[in-house]
Motif scaffolding. Structure first.
Motif, PDB file in Angstrom:
ATOM      1  N   VAL B 136       0.864  -1.178   0.000  1.00 16.60           N
ATOM      2  CA  VAL B 136       0.000   0.000   0.000  1.00 16.60           C
ATOM      3  C   VAL B 136       0.899   1.225   0.000  1.00 16.60           C
ATOM      4  O   VAL B 136       1.784   1.355   0.844  1.00 16.60           O
ATOM      5  N   ALA B 137       0.678   2.061  -0.952  1.00 17.71           N
ATOM      6  CA  ALA B 137       1.494   3.264  -1.021  1.00 17.71           C
ATOM      7  C   ALA B 137       1.250   4.122   0.205  1.00 17.71           C
ATOM      8  O   ALA B 137       0.121   4.235   0.677  1.00 17.71           O
ATOM      9  N   ALA B 138       2.318   4.671   0.705  1.00 21.01           N
ATOM     10  CA  ALA B 138       2.212   5.438   1.946  1.00 21.01           C
ATOM     11  C   ALA B 138       1.267   6.614   1.796  1.00 21.01           C
ATOM     12  O   ALA B 138       0.590   7.000   2.740  1.00 21.01           O
ATOM     13  N   ASP B 139       1.204   7.152   0.628  1.00 19.99           N
ATOM     14  CA  ASP B 139       0.371   8.345   0.451  1.00 19.99           C
ATOM     15  C   ASP B 139      -1.000   8.025  -0.145  1.00 19.99           C
ATOM     16  O   ASP B 139      -1.720   8.889  -0.576  1.00 19.99           O
ATOM     17  N   ALA B 140      -1.315   6.719  -0.223  1.00 21.18           N
ATOM     18  CA  ALA B 140      -2.621   6.347  -0.767  1.00 21.18           C
ATOM     19  C   ALA B 140      -3.712   6.872   0.146  1.00 21.18           C
ATOM     20  O   ALA B 140      -3.589   6.801   1.369  1.00 21.18           O
ATOM     21  N   PRO B 141      -4.787   7.381  -0.417  1.00 21.12           N
ATOM     22  CA  PRO B 141      -5.853   7.913   0.445  1.00 21.12           C
ATOM     23  C   PRO B 141      -6.515   6.780   1.237  1.00 21.12           C
ATOM     24  O   PRO B 141      -6.837   5.734   0.686  1.00 21.12           O
ATOM     25  N   GLN B 142      -6.660   6.988   2.507  1.00 23.32           N
ATOM     26  CA  GLN B 142      -7.320   6.003   3.350  1.00 23.32           C
ATOM     27  C   GLN B 142      -8.836   6.177   3.237  1.00 23.32           C
ATOM     28  O   GLN B 142      -9.307   7.308   3.119  1.00 23.32           O
ATOM     29  N   PRO B 143      -9.549   5.071   3.241  1.00 28.17           N
ATOM     30  CA  PRO B 143     -11.002   5.210   3.171  1.00 28.17           C
ATOM     31  C   PRO B 143     -11.527   5.947   4.391  1.00 28.17           C
ATOM     32  O   PRO B 143     -11.088   5.710   5.504  1.00 28.17           O
ATOM     33  N   SER B 144     -12.429   6.840   4.141  1.00 28.85           N
ATOM     34  CA  SER B 144     -12.967   7.577   5.279  1.00 28.85           C
ATOM     35  C   SER B 144     -14.054   6.742   5.953  1.00 28.85           C
ATOM     36  O   SER B 144     -14.889   6.135   5.300  1.00 28.85           O
ATOM     37  N   LEU B 145     -14.001   6.712   7.252  1.00 33.72           N
ATOM     38  CA  LEU B 145     -14.969   5.942   8.016  1.00 33.72           C
ATOM     39  C   LEU B 145     -15.936   6.888   8.689  1.00 33.72           C
ATOM     40  O   LEU B 145     -15.535   7.914   9.228  1.00 33.72           O
ATOM     41  N   ASP B 146     -17.201   6.559   8.642  1.00 32.50           N
ATOM     42  CA  ASP B 146     -18.113   7.374   9.425  1.00 32.50           C
ATOM     43  C   ASP B 146     -18.038   6.908  10.878  1.00 32.50           C
ATOM     44  O   ASP B 146     -17.330   5.963  11.220  1.00 32.50           O
ATOM     45  N   MET B 147     -18.768   7.574  11.720  1.00 28.31           N
ATOM     46  CA  MET B 147     -18.624   7.306  13.146  1.00 28.31           C
ATOM     47  C   MET B 147     -18.987   5.872  13.516  1.00 28.31           C
ATOM     48  O   MET B 147     -18.296   5.233  14.311  1.00 28.31           O
ATOM     49  N   LEU B 148     -20.057   5.369  12.912  1.00 28.37           N
ATOM     50  CA  LEU B 148     -20.459   3.996  13.240  1.00 28.37           C
ATOM     51  C   LEU B 148     -19.368   3.009  12.836  1.00 28.37           C
ATOM     52  O   LEU B 148     -19.049   2.073  13.570  1.00 28.37           O
TER      53      LEU B 148
END
Lengths: 193, 209
Positions: B136-148
């Motif tokens: 995984v590329a270090a600068d790859a965007p991480q999936p955003s998680l909602d609060m749940l």
């Protein structure tokens, strides 16, 4: 002990509780699954909830066949002995004559010897596992207890409860382990003549 | 108060031999005031009333599914565990005592089914030969998680026994006495598990929430 009030934990729990939605497909699958299963006939019998008393004159050996089946392969003699309470020794379950007034029911006498007991209750699938419905009567011999219960033909699971606290399988009968409750009960098969 | 199904009504379909049950959707509701059921219903089911059994399934399946899903982390495994649970309940209703409460009895069976499913999956996974993980590329965007999702991820990071205790206590709102019946674990140990679970969740989620 109550848990301390914790706003963050309550918010976490409230969020987690949100994940609840009806799943009609699962409900239908469950009902389909049980619909195809054979009915356990003894479930449909209306079980009595009060103790039965039978006149001595109606009790006579009638050659009824009572057998035992083990639900689990755990009915070794050592296992039975281990289940017995200290000072307790069970007596055989005796078949007695069927009552003409209740053609479908077979009176069965349950007996237990326990010199320490001051009260013994019979609990089973036939009385809704009630600890108050079927109490054993003390016999003439010290420490002997017995009760006669009319049972329908078929498999029955039962146990004794001594002094309202000690759950005890019949040491002389095969065991049926209740996997979900971790308790051992006894199994009895009643066959009408 | 007796629970009466409004959302889904299971009815006997007498006109179709061989098909006993049909599901009729009704108006949707999502919230129930009571978490337990009219004690007469399990007793009716025990005495062979199939409609009463359907009521039990309909009443409890959502909570069972939620519990199993959080515990197993997999929808398919959760549904299978819940189905197994209700079939097992059906087969053993004759052992349900009239003086007992149905809810802890059901959850004990469910908890055992979930443990079995978890063990089965653990054995299955232990046979998988793991290959090299994709880089995984270090600068790859991480999936955003909602609060749940954040909360669910935090829950999943807990040891299974703490997760189980937390779910029973705080999500299913069961007493420690009921939890002891369900898990077969002593009250003091259960309290410790819940406390540790809460501590871990608090540490992890303090910033996000």
């Amino acid at each position: 002990m109550m848990d301390a009030h914790d706003e963050l934990i309550e918010r976490v729990a409230a969020l987690l509780r949100r994940r609840q939605s009806p799943n009609p497909r699962l409900v239908a699958r469950v009902l389909d699954a049980v619909d195809g299963r054979p009915r356990r006939w003894w479930r449909s019998v209306a079980w009595p909830s009060a103790p039965f008393t039978y006149a001595a004159s109606t009790l006579a050996a009638a050659g009824l066949l009572i057998g035992f089946l083990s639900h689990e392969a755990s009915d070794a003699a050592a296992d039975r002995a281990a289940m017995a309470a200290p000072g307790a020794q069970a007596l055989p379950v005796l078949p007695v004559a069927r009552d003409a007034r209740a053609a479908a029911l077979v009176p069965v006498q349950f007996t237990l010897r326990d010199v320490r007991a001051s009260q013994v209750a019979l609990v089973g699938d036939f009385n809704g596992w009630s600890q108050t419905a079927t109490l054993l009567e003390p016999g003439n011999e010290p420490g002997t207890w017995s009760v006669t219960v009319p049972l329908a033909s078929g498999r029955h699971v039962y146990a004794f409860v001594v002094d309202g606290q000690q759950w005890m399988a019949d040491p002389r009968a095969p065991k049926a382990r209740d996997l979900d409750f971790g308790r051992e009960n006894s199994v009895l098969i009643v066959q009408a003549p | 108060m007796a629970y009466r199904s409004r959302r889904v009504e299971a009815v006997a379909r007498k006109e179709s031999p061989g098909v006993l049950w049909a599901i009729q959707p009704a108006e949707p509701t999502t919230v129930r005031a009571s978490t337990d059921i009219d004690p007469a219903i399990p007793l009716r089911a025990r005495n062979g009333d199939t409609e009463a059994f359907a009521e039990l399934v309909e009443f409890f399946h959502m909570r069972c599914l939620r519990y199993a899903r959080y515990l197993l982390g997999d929808e398919e495994d959760a549904e299978e565990a819940v189905q197994d649970t209700f079939v097992r309940v059906y087969d053993h209703l004759d052992q349900f005592r009239s003086d007992a409460r149905f809810e802890p009895w059901l959850f004990r069976i469910l908890a055992n089914r979930c443990r079995t499913a978890r063990e089965r999956r653990r054995r299955r996974e232990s046979l998988v030969i793991t290959g090299e993980l994709p880089a995984v590329a270090a600068d790859a965007p991480q999936p955003s998680l909602d609060m749940l999702e954040e909360v669910e991820a935090a829950l999943e990071s807990l040891p299974a026994e703490q997760r189980e205790a937390f779910l029973l206590r705080h999500v299913e709102d069961l007493s420690y006495e009921d939890m002891a019946v369900i898990t077969g674990v002593r009250l003091s140990a259960l309290r410790m598990r819940v406390k540790r679970a809460c501590d871990a969740l608090r540490t992890r989620l303090q910033q996000e929430m």
